[in-house]
Motif scaffolding. Structure first.
Motif, PDB file in Angstrom:
ATOM      1  N   ASN A 133     -16.037 -19.975  -4.500  1.00 24.76           N
ATOM      2  CA  ASN A 133     -16.870 -20.353  -3.010  1.00 24.76           C
ATOM      3  C   ASN A 133     -17.915 -21.254  -3.248  1.00 24.76           C
ATOM      4  O   ASN A 133     -18.468 -21.453  -4.954  1.00 24.76           O
ATOM      5  CB  ASN A 133     -17.900 -19.234  -3.066  1.00 24.76           C
ATOM      6  CG  ASN A 133     -17.283 -17.804  -1.949  1.00 24.76           C
ATOM      7  OD1 ASN A 133     -16.426 -18.391  -1.296  1.00 24.76           O
ATOM      8  ND2 ASN A 133     -17.776 -16.726  -2.551  1.00 24.76           N
ATOM      9  N   THR A 134     -18.370 -21.495  -2.577  1.00 30.92           N
ATOM     10  CA  THR A 134     -19.332 -22.990  -3.061  1.00 30.92           C
ATOM     11  C   THR A 134     -21.214 -22.390  -2.563  1.00 30.92           C
ATOM     12  O   THR A 134     -20.980 -20.975  -1.528  1.00 30.92           O
ATOM     13  CB  THR A 134     -19.332 -24.246  -2.955  1.00 30.92           C
ATOM     14  OG1 THR A 134     -19.010 -23.712  -1.075  1.00 30.92           O
ATOM     15  CG2 THR A 134     -18.044 -24.661  -2.816  1.00 30.92           C
ATOM     16  N   GLN A 135     -22.137 -23.160  -2.542  1.00 34.02           N
ATOM     17  CA  GLN A 135     -23.401 -23.018  -1.851  1.00 34.02           C
ATOM     18  C   GLN A 135     -22.919 -22.853  -0.360  1.00 34.02           C
ATOM     19  O   GLN A 135     -23.471 -22.610   0.637  1.00 34.02           O
ATOM     20  CB  GLN A 135     -24.294 -23.213  -2.005  1.00 34.02           C
ATOM     21  CG  GLN A 135     -24.644 -23.282  -3.889  1.00 34.02           C
ATOM     22  CD  GLN A 135     -26.043 -23.663  -4.140  1.00 34.02           C
ATOM     23  OE1 GLN A 135     -26.558 -25.316  -3.154  1.00 34.02           O
ATOM     24  NE2 GLN A 135     -27.226 -23.488  -4.151  1.00 34.02           N
ATOM     25  N   LYS A 136     -22.366 -24.247   0.170  1.00 38.80           N
ATOM     26  CA  LYS A 136     -21.987 -24.457   1.764  1.00 38.80           C
ATOM     27  C   LYS A 136     -20.546 -23.041   1.931  1.00 38.80           C
ATOM     28  O   LYS A 136     -20.878 -22.486   3.491  1.00 38.80           O
ATOM     29  CB  LYS A 136     -21.695 -25.591   1.694  1.00 38.80           C
ATOM     30  CG  LYS A 136     -21.216 -25.765   3.062  1.00 38.80           C
ATOM     31  CD  LYS A 136     -21.156 -27.808   2.968  1.00 38.80           C
ATOM     32  CE  LYS A 136     -20.838 -27.439   4.740  1.00 38.80           C
ATOM     33  NZ  LYS A 136     -20.497 -29.068   4.897  1.00 38.80           N
ATOM     34  N   ASP A 137     -19.330 -23.055   1.621  1.00 34.15           N
ATOM     35  CA  ASP A 137     -19.103 -22.912   1.736  1.00 34.15           C
ATOM     36  C   ASP A 137     -18.482 -20.921   0.842  1.00 34.15           C
ATOM     37  O   ASP A 137     -18.176 -20.696  -0.208  1.00 34.15           O
ATOM     38  CB  ASP A 137     -17.435 -22.935   1.641  1.00 34.15           C
ATOM     39  CG  ASP A 137     -16.920 -24.182   2.941  1.00 34.15           C
ATOM     40  OD1 ASP A 137     -17.982 -24.412   3.759  1.00 34.15           O
ATOM     41  OD2 ASP A 137     -16.763 -25.764   1.708  1.00 34.15           O
ATOM     42  N   MET A 138     -18.726 -19.577   1.709  1.00 32.70           N
ATOM     43  CA  MET A 138     -18.840 -18.121   1.387  1.00 32.70           C
ATOM     44  C   MET A 138     -17.700 -17.731   2.087  1.00 32.70           C
ATOM     45  O   MET A 138     -18.621 -17.348   2.597  1.00 32.70           O
ATOM     46  CB  MET A 138     -20.737 -18.260   1.005  1.00 32.70           C
ATOM     47  CG  MET A 138     -20.874 -18.104  -0.179  1.00 32.70           C
ATOM     48  SD  MET A 138     -22.851 -17.973  -0.451  1.00 32.70           S
ATOM     49  CE  MET A 138     -22.808 -17.252  -1.966  1.00 32.70           C
ATOM     50  N   MET A 139     -17.044 -17.434   1.415  1.00 35.91           N
ATOM     51  CA  MET A 139     -15.992 -16.260   2.498  1.00 35.91           C
ATOM     52  C   MET A 139     -16.681 -14.395   1.435  1.00 35.91           C
ATOM     53  O   MET A 139     -16.534 -14.480   0.619  1.00 35.91           O
ATOM     54  CB  MET A 139     -14.375 -16.444   2.157  1.00 35.91           C
ATOM     55  CG  MET A 139     -13.891 -16.657   0.639  1.00 35.91           C
ATOM     56  SD  MET A 139     -12.274 -17.002   0.367  1.00 35.91           S
ATOM     57  CE  MET A 139     -12.338 -18.618  -0.073  1.00 35.91           C
ATOM     58  N   ASP A 140     -15.683 -13.741   2.811  1.00 37.02           N
ATOM     59  CA  ASP A 140     -16.185 -13.050   2.718  1.00 37.02           C
ATOM     60  C   ASP A 140     -15.277 -11.659   1.527  1.00 37.02           C
ATOM     61  O   ASP A 140     -16.037 -10.882   0.621  1.00 37.02           O
ATOM     62  CB  ASP A 140     -15.902 -12.036   4.045  1.00 37.02           C
ATOM     63  CG  ASP A 140     -17.179 -11.965   4.966  1.00 37.02           C
ATOM     64  OD1 ASP A 140     -17.952 -13.266   4.515  1.00 37.02           O
ATOM     65  OD2 ASP A 140     -17.648 -11.827   5.857  1.00 37.02           O
ATOM     66  N   ILE A 141     -14.097 -12.295   1.813  1.00 40.83           N
ATOM     67  CA  ILE A 141     -12.946 -11.192   0.932  1.00 40.83           C
ATOM     68  C   ILE A 141     -11.434 -12.038   0.564  1.00 40.83           C
ATOM     69  O   ILE A 141     -11.188 -13.054   1.633  1.00 40.83           O
ATOM     70  CB  ILE A 141     -12.578  -9.741   1.702  1.00 40.83           C
ATOM     71  CG1 ILE A 141     -13.834  -8.895   2.155  1.00 40.83           C
ATOM     72  CG2 ILE A 141     -11.818  -9.227   1.112  1.00 40.83           C
ATOM     73  CD1 ILE A 141     -12.842  -8.159   2.906  1.00 40.83           C
ATOM     74  N   ILE A 143     -11.643  -9.819  10.946  1.00 41.30           N
ATOM     75  CA  ILE A 143     -11.657  -8.211  11.565  1.00 41.30           C
ATOM     76  C   ILE A 143     -13.357  -8.515  12.046  1.00 41.30           C
ATOM     77  O   ILE A 143     -14.533  -8.421  11.787  1.00 41.30           O
ATOM     78  CB  ILE A 143     -11.782  -8.143  10.450  1.00 41.30           C
ATOM     79  CG1 ILE A 143     -11.212  -8.146   8.754  1.00 41.30           C
ATOM     80  CG2 ILE A 143     -12.224  -6.138  10.642  1.00 41.30           C
ATOM     81  CD1 ILE A 143     -10.060  -7.889   9.083  1.00 41.30           C
ATOM     82  N   ALA A 144     -13.272  -7.947  13.690  1.00 37.99           N
ATOM     83  CA  ALA A 144     -15.120  -7.693  13.908  1.00 37.99           C
ATOM     84  C   ALA A 144     -14.129  -5.921  15.168  1.00 37.99           C
ATOM     85  O   ALA A 144     -13.344  -6.049  15.174  1.00 37.99           O
ATOM     86  CB  ALA A 144     -15.063  -8.674  15.046  1.00 37.99           C
ATOM     87  N   PRO A 145     -15.036  -5.357  15.723  1.00 35.00           N
ATOM     88  CA  PRO A 145     -15.116  -3.959  16.832  1.00 35.00           C
ATOM     89  C   PRO A 145     -14.338  -4.972  17.497  1.00 35.00           C
ATOM     90  O   PRO A 145     -13.435  -3.714  17.484  1.00 35.00           O
ATOM     91  CB  PRO A 145     -16.400  -4.028  17.133  1.00 35.00           C
ATOM     92  CG  PRO A 145     -17.035  -4.580  15.847  1.00 35.00           C
ATOM     93  CD  PRO A 145     -16.950  -5.838  15.758  1.00 35.00           C
ATOM     94  N   GLU A 146     -14.382  -6.338  18.031  1.00 32.37           N
ATOM     95  CA  GLU A 146     -13.709  -5.815  19.597  1.00 32.37           C
ATOM     96  C   GLU A 146     -13.058  -7.578  19.434  1.00 32.37           C
ATOM     97  O   GLU A 146     -14.703  -8.515  19.082  1.00 32.37           O
ATOM     98  CB  GLU A 146     -13.860  -4.839  20.548  1.00 32.37           C
ATOM     99  CG  GLU A 146     -15.370  -5.702  20.856  1.00 32.37           C
ATOM    100  CD  GLU A 146     -15.671  -5.086  22.454  1.00 32.37           C
ATOM    101  OE1 GLU A 146     -15.212  -5.516  23.204  1.00 32.37           O
ATOM    102  OE2 GLU A 146     -15.928  -3.356  22.516  1.00 32.37           O
ATOM    103  N   GLU A 197     -12.219 -12.434   6.240  1.00 31.89           N
ATOM    104  CA  GLU A 197     -13.480 -12.625   6.776  1.00 31.89           C
ATOM    105  C   GLU A 197     -13.907 -11.534   7.629  1.00 31.89           C
ATOM    106  O   GLU A 197     -13.054 -10.704   9.196  1.00 31.89           O
ATOM    107  CB  GLU A 197     -13.645 -13.976   7.954  1.00 31.89           C
ATOM    108  CG  GLU A 197     -15.471 -14.187   8.270  1.00 31.89           C
ATOM    109  CD  GLU A 197     -15.762 -14.936   7.385  1.00 31.89           C
ATOM    110  OE1 GLU A 197     -16.740 -14.434   7.866  1.00 31.89           O
ATOM    111  OE2 GLU A 197     -15.795 -14.772   6.108  1.00 31.89           O
ATOM    112  N   CYS A 198     -15.226 -10.379   8.381  1.00 26.03           N
ATOM    113  CA  CYS A 198     -15.781  -9.529   8.974  1.00 26.03           C
ATOM    114  C   CYS A 198     -16.965 -10.258   9.144  1.00 26.03           C
ATOM    115  O   CYS A 198     -18.397 -11.002   9.344  1.00 26.03           O
ATOM    116  CB  CYS A 198     -16.272  -8.636   7.323  1.00 26.03           C
ATOM    117  SG  CYS A 198     -14.853  -8.014   6.963  1.00 26.03           S
TER     118      CYS A 198
END
Length: 614
Positions: free
Chosen positions: A490-498, A550-553, A511-512
């Motif tokens: 990860n960088t300060q600009k690009d930060m993946m969740d998992i 991943i999202a609720p819908e 990504e969540c």
């Protein structure tokens, strides 16, 4: 057990009668025809090819019409439908083996005949405990019913009660303040009562669409949604467990007075009187409108009594409504929503732990539950088993007498100040599992529903919480959730969740996204974000096996844009789908989830669940 789950268990022949009735209702242009058409439009072959979730959704849309269908059957006064429905809507009777149902039916007929004899003797006995005004009410109703049934003899016709006569008689019973049990006893003191063949009884109920019968398991299933509808048919506003919960808040003299007014044996214990009051079928509205109050109370005092009952006993503040009737309806609506809610207030694991400890402290509880809920199995203190019967932790604790509750609290070091039952539920909450069970609600940022389900969280924390829960699920699926490697990339600009590290320089990016509004539709924004993660991984010589969002819908437009994207190997998973996959994985043979199954644009849970079951 929910309708969808029952339909999943059955073959097409076993569902046929139910589907035919729904089809027939749909053909008559029901009130919600447009919504039903939207569901059916996805299927070329009509209702029979619609998935079970949507059959359940259609049933909820035609519930009013289905109720009318059943009310027509009640026009046949000697159909015994009242007896049968009173059996199947009792808490714990929604799943029954045929022989068990036969035993309950036979017992019900026997008990009915005994009660009829007692009532007739009471009416003739001048020294009976029945008041003269109550005797008069019974005699008036009985005389009118006898006339309606026997007046056909003079005209040389078969003796029966017509629909017009029945509607008048039902109005009369209401005006006389008779309970359902009163009405039933008087009805069958006039109408002939015969025990029918149990297979005929089951077939009749099946043809009405009320029950499902599995020949393979020799078992009757009544869906939770159907039980709720049948209660309305029988004018029972709340489930027995909620009626009991309310009665247990009343002082003993109030219970004694209600029992006296309805000819209930005064020698019984308070708990026994409560059970008899419930069986008597006294309207819940009548109970709170008149039965629990002294005769000289004003309307304002009655409202105050009800408010105190709800606030101090049921933990319900600010009961909606200005009038007494509005407040009672608000309470009924509350109980209705509690029953429909699939969540149990504590986690499933917490429920199982509570049951295990209850069995240690109160070894007689298993037997008491079997008897209370008329359960056939030998050992019933199991969370999944009880939830299939729609019996939740609070329902169990409501049945335990005060001394036993106190013993259980001391045995388990539970807080003793305040409400005993709420303290027990808090003790066994199991927060992590409770959050997982509310995974989709966290994704939807639904603070109100989370609060109702026992979770207290700030809205600002929900995004991070959704990410944490997603990590827990992927770890449980056997993946290496590699935070250390992710932080290096990860960088300060690009930060993946998992980041899921598959080894050999292969990864899955997850990504969540939480949403408050319906349908996640910001594809252009999220695609730029994901492509930047993709470029970051490629720069580090990593092979991206899959990107998961991943999202609720997701909205239809979002799915379409995703399908048109040729630069990313992206799949969409709804929160509820991931939860179902997680549940199926727990019972599968796999130690690590086979990620090759993530190959659809929108992940198909049914295909994955079937693959895991092989």
């Amino acid at each position: 057990m929910k309708l969808e789950k029952i339909l999943d268990k059955l073959g097409s022949l076993e569902k046929n009668s139910f589907i035919k009735i729904i089809d027939n209702i749909i053909s008559k242009n029901p009130k919600n025809a447009k919504e039903i058409e939207k569901i059916l439009s996805s299927s070329d072959k009509g209702l029979k090819s619609v998935d079970n979730l949507n059959v359940s959704n259609i049933f909820s849309l035609i519930s009013n019409e289905f109720t009318e269908h059943l009310l027509c059957e009640f026009q046949e006064a000697n159909s015994q439908l009242d007896i049968l429905i009173d059996i199947i809507i009792r808490d714990g009777n929604c799943i029954m083996k045929q022989d068990w149902f036969s035993r309950l039916y036979e017992t019900e007929i026997k008990n009915l005949k005994v009660k009829i004899k007692i009532l007739n003797a009471e009416l003739e006995n001048e020294k009976s405990e029945l008041s003269e005004s109550r005797k008069r009410d019974y005699r008036i109703y009985k005389a009118c019913l006898s006339t309606a049934y026997n007046n056909d003899v003079a005209n040389n016709r078969e003796t029966k009660i017509t629909s017009d006569e029945l509607s008048i008689i039902l109005t009369l019973s209401k005006q006389l303040g008779l309970s359902q049990e009163d009405v039933k006893l008087i009805n069958y003191s006039i109408l002939p009562i015969k025990k029918a063949d149990i297979q005929d009884v089951i077939n009749n109920l099946k043809n009405l669409g009320v029950v499902f019968f599995s020949k393979k398991e020799n078992t009757i299933f009544i869906a939770d949604e159907m039980v709720s509808l049948l209660r309305k048919v029988r004018k029972k506003e709340v489930a027995e467990k909620f009626y009991r919960r309310t009665l247990k808040l009343l002082r003993e003299p109030v219970i004694n007075q209600i029992a006296k007014d309805h000819n209930i044996d005064r020698k019984l214990t308070v708990s026994q009187k409560i059970e008899e009051i419930i069986k008597d079928g006294i309207s819940f509205t009548d109970l709170l409108t008149t039965e629990i109050h002294k005769q000289d109370l004003t309307l304002t005092e009655k409202k105050k009594t009800l408010n105190e009952l709800c606030e101090k006993g049921l933990n319900l503040t600010n009961l909606k409504g200005n009038t007494l009737e509005d407040k009672i309806n608000s309470l009924i609506d509350h109980f209705d929503s509690v029953e429909k809610d699939e969540k149990v207030g504590i986690s499933i694991d917490g429920f199982d732990k509570m049951l295990t400890e209850l069995n240690k402290s109160l070894p007689k509880l298993n037997k008491e539950l079997k008897e209370q809920f008329e359960l056939q199995e030998e050992y019933v203190l199991n969370a999944d088993f009880l939830l299939d019967y729609n019996i939740k932790p609070r329902d169990i604790l409501d049945l335990i007498i005060k001394p036993d509750l106190s013993k259980f609290i001391k045995d388990n070091g539970i807080k003793q100040r305040g409400d005993d039952i709420l303290n027990i539920l808090e003790h066994f909450k199991d927060v992590e599992n409770l959050y997982l069970e509310n995974y989709a609600n966290v994704g939807y940022r639904n603070l109100n529903l989370l609060k109702e389900n026992g979770i207290s969280v700030k809205e600002s924390e929900l995004g991070l919480k959704f990410e944490e829960l997603t990590k827990i699920i992927f770890k449980s699926l056997g993946f290496n959730v590699d935070d250390k490697f992710k932080n290096q990339l990860n960088t300060q600009k690009d930060m993946m969740d998992i980041l899921l590290n598959l080894g050999n320089e292969e990864i899955i990016i997850v990504e969540c996204k939480t949403i408050k509004e319906k349908g996640y539709n910001k594809f252009s924004t999220v695609s730029r974000q994901l492509k930047s993660y993709q470029n970051l991984a490629i720069k580090n010589n990593l092979r991206i096996v899959k990107i998961l969002l991943i999202a609720p819908e997701f909205s239809d437009d979002f799915v379409y844009d995703c399908e048109m994207d040729t630069e990313m190997n992206l799949s969409l998973i709804t929160a509820s789908t991931l939860t179902k996959i997680f549940e199926a994985f727990k019972t599968s043979k796999y130690k690590e989830f086979p990620h090759v199954l993530f190959r659809d644009i929108v992940i198909n849970e049914e295909r994955i669940i079937k693959a895991l079951a092989k």
